[in-house]
Scaffold this active site. Structure first.
Site, PDB file in Angstrom:
ATOM      1  N   GLY A 209     -13.293  -3.423   1.178  1.00  0.00           N
ATOM      2  CA  GLY A 209     -14.643  -2.863   1.276  1.00  0.00           C
ATOM      3  C   GLY A 209     -14.923  -1.831   0.185  1.00  0.00           C
TER       4      GLY A 209
ATOM      5  NE  ARG B 188      -4.230  -1.657   1.934  1.00  0.00           N
ATOM      6  CZ  ARG B 188      -5.108  -2.019   2.851  1.00  0.00           C
ATOM      7  NH1 ARG B 188      -4.863  -1.777   4.133  1.00  0.00           N
ATOM      8  NH2 ARG B 188      -6.230  -2.606   2.503  1.00  0.00           N
TER       9      ARG B 188
ATOM     10  CE  LYS C 297     -18.627 -11.512   8.428  1.00  0.00           C
ATOM     11  NZ  LYS C 297     -18.837 -10.734   9.620  1.00  0.00           N
TER      12      LYS C 297
ATOM     13  N   GLY D  93      -8.240  -7.879   0.734  1.00  0.00           N
ATOM     14  CA  GLY D  93      -7.002  -8.115   1.470  1.00  0.00           C
ATOM     15  C   GLY D  93      -6.525  -9.552   1.397  1.00  0.00           C
TER      16      GLY D  93
HETATM   17  P1  ADP Z   1     -11.040 -10.784   1.077  1.00  0.00           P
HETATM   18  O1  ADP Z   1     -10.233 -10.224   2.206  1.00  0.00           O
HETATM   19  O2  ADP Z   1     -10.216 -11.146  -0.099  1.00  0.00           O
HETATM   20  O3  ADP Z   1     -12.232  -9.923   0.721  1.00  0.00           O
HETATM   21  P2  ADP Z   1     -12.591 -12.396   2.888  1.00  0.00           P
HETATM   22  O4  ADP Z   1     -12.066 -11.609   4.026  1.00  0.00           O
HETATM   23  O5  ADP Z   1     -14.008 -12.267   2.536  1.00  0.00           O
HETATM   24  O6  ADP Z   1     -11.673 -12.162   1.583  1.00  0.00           O
HETATM   25  O7  ADP Z   1     -12.379 -13.950   3.173  1.00  0.00           O
HETATM   26  C1  ADP Z   1     -11.123 -14.515   3.436  1.00  0.00           C
HETATM   27  C2  ADP Z   1     -11.202 -15.562   4.493  1.00  0.00           C
HETATM   28  O8  ADP Z   1     -12.198 -16.525   4.187  1.00  0.00           O
HETATM   29  C3  ADP Z   1      -9.895 -16.322   4.606  1.00  0.00           C
HETATM   30  O9  ADP Z   1      -9.339 -16.064   5.874  1.00  0.00           O
HETATM   31  C4  ADP Z   1     -10.292 -17.786   4.452  1.00  0.00           C
HETATM   32  O10 ADP Z   1      -9.637 -18.641   5.355  1.00  0.00           O
HETATM   33  C5  ADP Z   1     -11.771 -17.744   4.731  1.00  0.00           C
HETATM   34  N1  ADP Z   1     -12.485 -18.868   4.111  1.00  0.00           N
HETATM   35  C6  ADP Z   1     -12.528 -19.182   2.803  1.00  0.00           C
HETATM   36  N2  ADP Z   1     -13.217 -20.312   2.595  1.00  0.00           N
HETATM   37  C7  ADP Z   1     -13.622 -20.741   3.815  1.00  0.00           C
HETATM   38  C8  ADP Z   1     -14.379 -21.864   4.268  1.00  0.00           C
HETATM   39  N3  ADP Z   1     -14.853 -22.766   3.413  1.00  0.00           N
HETATM   40  N4  ADP Z   1     -14.609 -21.975   5.594  1.00  0.00           N
HETATM   41  C9  ADP Z   1     -14.136 -21.048   6.460  1.00  0.00           C
HETATM   42  N5  ADP Z   1     -13.420 -19.972   6.084  1.00  0.00           N
HETATM   43  C10 ADP Z   1     -13.161 -19.814   4.776  1.00  0.00           C
HETATM   44 MG    MG Z   2     -10.561 -10.234   4.325  1.00  0.00          MG
END
Ligand code: ADP
Ligand code: MG
Length: 398
Positions: A378, A41, A203, A355
């Site tokens: 976000g 960043r 989520k 992230g």
């Molecule tokens: P980003 O930061 O790229 O937007 P998120 O924060 O939404 O992504 O999600 C990332 C997290 O989701 C990771 O820490 C990963 O371990 C978790 N994750 C992915 N698939 C699963 C799963 N099937 N069960 C539990 N956690 C999961």
């Molecule tokens: Mg994340």
């Protein structure tokens, strides 16, 4: 709405208050002092900083770091970031342990043109997150011109990202902002088809609006990660102990009904009894046994998703396909990273953001093969959803 950019303003001799996103992971150096863990960043903000310095402006940098809760927290000081930035740009970067106030103003007034200072964490003041008018004015008092280059914080209506813009004459976009907006507008408003969107992560509730918006523009929407189990449950599948969001079943159902012709869900899964490093992983097709949880997409799903991605002219990816932090659940995410990179090599336009997604991309070694790696999480989701970003809207119209 077009906004002013650095090309529209003369920064020479001006105090240029630049909101950057230096919300970086911290680490501990060998001597026990805090240091920057990942400087992606900071590097992303360099074009704007260089522009201001090279054109004889005084660069006054502000950022938040972590969640200090509106009061000073020595563990979340930006002091080590000033040192790191100094070594990147090979200039002396001053640091002010005050964010606003008379002492800072005096220091800034004594600065020569073409020099640079970083001010302490804006979130040490409770007025930052509440977008307090007095704090926004105090920030504006430091500036002749305000430049927002913090795309990662642009979805927040905070004092340093939005409020301050009201109290300066000129508020412009920085270079990183321009770059993010150009790439993301292309995929959101004018994508070349076929367009494939890949959404995963932890989520479904974080991403419902984005899923809804992308399901309208994308030809294929590939779902992975924990969010797939909420959808699979709605469709009547057994999901065992997988992480689902019980309060989002109805929303997921209506989303699925509206998008069933574009939305693809995993057909097989890597499962285990816990997301643990020593967990024994196996592959199941269809239903997930009662005592197991889905932790990655399976090989058949990888095949299907890879084929769809390689067929795309535009690819957008946010959210890992599984618990990629653990090797036995990383294969799906690594395969998707490689597929997006291969599609880009074959001339698709690709955007990856979030992230955890960007860190997974780094782990795959494919970062350099993606058209645009977004610094937003976000902010990226908000932008793709088509919702307003206060950090952009607050700036001066061109
Ligand atoms: P980003 O930061 O790229 O937007 P998120 O924060 O939404 O992504 O999600 C990332 C997290 O989701 C990771 O820490 C990963 O371990 C978790 N994750 C992915 N698939 C699963 C799963 N099937 N069960 C539990 N956690 C999961
Ligand atoms: Mg994340």
């Amino acid at each position: 709405m077009q906004k002013l950019t650095l090309d529209d303003i003369d920064v020479r001799g001006k105090r240029v208050l630049i909101r950057v996103d230096f919300n970086v992971p911290l680490d501990t150096s060998d001597d026990g002092s805090p240091c920057v863990g990942d400087d992606t960043r900071i590097r992303a903000a360099l074009p704007t900083i260089r522009h201001v310095l090279d054109n004889g402006g005084r660069a006054i940098l502000i950022s938040h770091l972590g969640r200090p809760g509106g009061q000073p927290d020595p563990d979340l000081s930006l002091a080590c970031v000033a040192d790191h930035l100094g070594s990147l740009i090979e200039e002396r970067v001053r640091f002010s342990s005050n964010t606003v106030g008379e002492t800072v103003e005096e220091v800034i007034n004594g600065m020569s043109d073409g020099s640079i200072i970083l001010l302490e964490n804006t979130r040490f003041d409770a007025g930052e997150k509440s977008n307090d008018e007095d704090f926004a004015k105090a920030l504006a008092d430091l500036a002749d011109v305000y430049v927002n280059d913090a795309f990662g914080a642009a979805h927040r209506a905070h004092a340093s990202t939005a409020g301050v813009a009201e109290f300066v004459d000129t508020a412009a976009l920085g270079r990183l902002m321009e770059k993010e907006i150009a790439a993301l507008t292309r995929v959101r408003d004018d994508p070349e088809h076929p367009m494939v969107a890949i959404l995963g992560g932890s989520k479904v509730s974080d991403k419902l609006g984005t899923i809804r918006a992308l399901s309208k523009t994308a030809d294929r929407l590939l779902i992975g990660g924990a969010m797939s189990y909420t959808f699979l449950q709605v469709l009547g599948h057994e999901v065992g102990e997988s992480r689902i969001e019980a309060d989002r079943l109805e929303t997921a159902e209506s989303l699925y009904e509206a998008a069933s012709d574009t939305l693809l869900l995993p057909s097989d899964h890597v499962v285990a009894d816990a997301p643990a490093a020593d967990a024994e992983a196996s592959v199941v097709e269809g239903d997930i046994p009662e005592d197991q949880m889905g932790l990655d997409i399976g090989p058949a799903t990888i095949d299907t998703y890879r084929t769809a991605i390689l067929d795309a002219a535009t690819v957008v990816w946010n959210g890992p396909m599984g618990v990629f932090e653990l090797d036995q659940f990383a294969e799906g995410t690594m395969a998707i990273a490689n597929a997006v990179a291969d599609a880009t090599d074959a001339d698709a336009f690709s955007v990856v953001g979030g992230g955890d997604s960007v860190s997974a991309l780094g782990k795959s070694g494919c970062t350099g093969r993606i058209s645009h790696v977004s610094t937003g999480g976000g902010a990226l989701l908000t932008f793709l959803e088509g919702a307003a970003l206060p950090g952009i809207d607050a700036l001066t119209d061109a």
